[in-house]
Scaffold this motif. Structure first.
Motif, PDB file in Angstrom:
ATOM      1  N   SER A   1       3.682  13.071   3.181  1.00 14.64           N
ATOM      2  CA  SER A   1       2.924  14.105   3.898  1.00 14.64           C
ATOM      3  C   SER A   1       1.988  13.485   4.931  1.00 14.64           C
ATOM      4  O   SER A   1       1.797  14.039   6.025  1.00 14.64           O
ATOM      5  N   THR A   2       1.408  12.325   4.619  1.00 15.76           N
ATOM      6  CA  THR A   2       0.549  11.637   5.584  1.00 15.76           C
ATOM      7  C   THR A   2       1.362  11.157   6.776  1.00 15.76           C
ATOM      8  O   THR A   2       0.947  11.310   7.930  1.00 15.76           O
TER       9      THR A   2
ATOM     10  N   HIS B   1       9.533   4.673  -3.283  1.00 19.73           N
ATOM     11  CA  HIS B   1       9.033   4.577  -4.662  1.00 19.73           C
ATOM     12  C   HIS B   1      10.152   4.990  -5.619  1.00 19.73           C
ATOM     13  O   HIS B   1      10.776   6.045  -5.440  1.00 19.73           O
TER      14      HIS B   1
ATOM     15  N   HIS C   1       0.843  -1.198   0.000  1.00 21.62           N
ATOM     16  CA  HIS C   1       0.000   0.000   0.000  1.00 21.62           C
ATOM     17  C   HIS C   1       0.877   1.246   0.000  1.00 21.62           C
ATOM     18  O   HIS C   1       1.737   1.430   0.861  1.00 21.62           O
ATOM     19  N   THR C   2       0.690   2.127  -1.003  1.00 19.41           N
ATOM     20  CA  THR C   2       1.505   3.323  -1.145  1.00 19.41           C
ATOM     21  C   THR C   2       1.072   4.383  -0.141  1.00 19.41           C
ATOM     22  O   THR C   2      -0.114   4.639   0.039  1.00 19.41           O
ATOM     23  N   LEU C   3       2.065   4.994   0.520  1.00 15.65           N
ATOM     24  CA  LEU C   3       1.801   6.005   1.533  1.00 15.65           C
ATOM     25  C   LEU C   3       2.463   7.308   1.137  1.00 15.65           C
ATOM     26  O   LEU C   3       3.626   7.336   0.722  1.00 15.65           O
ATOM     27  N   LEU C   4       1.742   8.412   1.268  1.00 13.17           N
ATOM     28  CA  LEU C   4       2.313   9.733   1.042  1.00 13.17           C
ATOM     29  C   LEU C   4       3.186  10.122   2.229  1.00 13.17           C
ATOM     30  O   LEU C   4       2.803   9.899   3.388  1.00 13.17           O
TER      31      LEU C   4
ATOM     32  N   GLN D   1       5.523  15.567  -1.536  1.00  9.58           N
ATOM     33  CA  GLN D   1       4.916  14.948  -2.715  1.00  9.58           C
ATOM     34  C   GLN D   1       5.412  13.517  -2.931  1.00  9.58           C
ATOM     35  O   GLN D   1       4.921  12.831  -3.827  1.00  9.58           O
TER      36      GLN D   1
ATOM     37  N   GLN E   1       6.431   2.963  -0.952  1.00 10.11           N
ATOM     38  CA  GLN E   1       5.698   1.766  -1.389  1.00 10.11           C
ATOM     39  C   GLN E   1       5.590   0.759  -0.254  1.00 10.11           C
ATOM     40  O   GLN E   1       6.056  -0.367  -0.358  1.00 10.11           O
TER      41      GLN E   1
ATOM     42  N   ARG F   1       6.355   9.437  -2.208  1.00 10.15           N
ATOM     43  CA  ARG F   1       5.557   8.285  -1.785  1.00 10.15           C
ATOM     44  C   ARG F   1       6.466   7.127  -1.375  1.00 10.15           C
ATOM     45  O   ARG F   1       7.531   6.930  -1.953  1.00 10.15           O
TER      46      ARG F   1
ATOM     47  N   LEU G   1       8.692   8.294  -7.581  1.00  9.89           N
ATOM     48  CA  LEU G   1       8.080   9.341  -6.768  1.00  9.89           C
ATOM     49  C   LEU G   1       8.837   9.607  -5.461  1.00  9.89           C
ATOM     50  O   LEU G   1       8.400  10.452  -4.667  1.00  9.89           O
ATOM     51  N   TYR G   2       9.926   8.912  -5.235  1.00 12.30           N
ATOM     52  CA  TYR G   2      10.798   9.188  -4.096  1.00 12.30           C
ATOM     53  C   TYR G   2      12.233   9.011  -4.587  1.00 12.30           C
ATOM     54  O   TYR G   2      12.909   8.043  -4.258  1.00 12.30           O
TER      55      TYR G   2
END
Length: 366
Positions: free
Chosen positions: A172-173, A218, A167-170, A271, A275, A273, A221-222
């Protein structure tokens, strides 16, 4: 966490009593190993923690969903303290000294809705619980002063990861959970706060790694440019010749490992993510298998007896003329994962063992 594990084992926790004494709390929290606290000080700390816990109130409103009734709690106690018993012991002079504490508690109204197996069967309520390692309370006590953000993530992530290990996590979260929405909002106009949050976040990720939750960044994205320094250091080979070649390449590159982070790193992190997280065995233990003795008593299967050992993997890799980085590329894994295998810090799954045998030319028999 300790009380919740007790409540989850009751049929009607909102109507039953949980009795717990100082000895159990002292052991579960790891206070028995604290040599800087004497017995009266440990009892005082336990009493203070329990009284603070029973002052927590819950304000919750759940709208009707899937034929479930509406739930609304307004300043309802999370835990109700029913009784607190002090145990005294007399010394040779006849003076009484506090020797122990016994607490009797009951979960608040939330337990009727979330820990109600009978109500779930009748579609009147939910019955939801999660699994946490038995040693997590001690981990929390060890880190909560220096790494409170990591502690919040250690408690929150296991429930979030129930959606799936991939499950992908931001980021920021994760930051909002670890440091709160107010600090994240304040960082938008405070450069020094942004720097502190980046340092705290990367340190807290390292704490998660040490406690058995390895983040999987990611690939797109990371990017490497904003990943923590400790993650980049994992790519340094253990072999001296390979390490020397690594540093030579790093020194000749435009972006060196020791360079400062890029501009706007904080905003780029928001921004980014992750994984999911790779969990080690202590986070994967099921409720039906609470101890290691059950595993030890079961006979080993053929696949378990044929499990590759760390020295076998390392020897086969060197015979094949592969570096750790080259083997990781062939397996589509990280170099740090290969290094952990060869050092014995982690074990390969059966599927990974099959890939290792195929790539390294290791036979399946012994």
């Amino acid at each position: 966490m300790i009380l919740s594990s007790r409540a989850a084992g009751l049929q009607q926790p909102w109507a039953e009593t949980i009795t717990i004494d100082d000895r159990e709390l002292e052991e579960r929290l790891g206070l028995s190993r604290r040599r800087d606290l004497n017995r009266p000080e440990r009892l005082s700390l336990i009493k203070s923690l329990m009284l603070q816990l029973c002052r927590l109130t819950l304000q919750l409103r759940c709208t009707p969903l899937n034929n479930l009734p509406e739930l609304e709690l307004n300043q309802d106690p999370f835990w109700r303290l029913l009784a607190l018993e002090h145990h005294f012991q007399s010394d040779h002079d006849g003076q009484n000294h506090l020797a122990g504490l016994t607490f009797q508690l009951r979960p608040g109204g939330w337990s009727r809705y979330f820990l109600n197996p009978a109500g779930q069967r009748e579609h009147r309520s939910l019955y939801q619980y999660g699994h946490l390692p038995a040693g997590l309370p001690r981990t929390v006590m060890r880190h909560w002063q220096q790494h409170p953000g990591a502690v919040r993530l250690l408690v929150w992530l296991p429930f979030k990861l129930r959606l799936g290990q991939q499950h992908t996590l931001l980021v920021s979260t994760l930051m909002r959970i670890a440091y709160g929405s107010q600090r994240i909002a304040a960082a938008a106009s405070d450069r020094e706060l942004r720097k502190r949050l980046v340092r705290a976040y990367e340190t807290d990720l390292l704490v998660l790694l040490e406690e058995g939750l390895r983040p999987r960044f990611h690939p797109q994205l990371y990017p490497d440019a904003i990943r923590p320094l400790w993650h980049s250091l994992e790519a340094i080979p253990d072999d001296p010749d390979e390490a020397l070649a690594y540093w030579i390449r790093d020194g000749a590159s435009e972006k060196r490992l020791t360079d400062t982070g890029p501009r706007n790193k904080y905003h780029r992190l928001l921004q980014a993510r992750i994984q999911g997280f790779e969990r080690d065995r202590r986070w994967q233990q099921s409720r039906d298998e609470p101890s290691e003795r059950r595993h030890a008593a079961a006979p080993l299967t053929r696949a378990e007896t044929d499990r590759l050992q760390a020295d076998e993997i390392q020897l086969a890799r060197r015979r094949s003329g592969l570096s750790q980085r080259a083997l990781a590329t062939l397996l589509q894994r990280s170099q740090s994962w290969v290094r952990d295998l060869e050092s014995g810090r982690c074990k390969a799954s059966l599927a990974d063992q099959g890939q290792l045998r195929q790539v390294l030319g290791i036979g399946s028999g012994r």
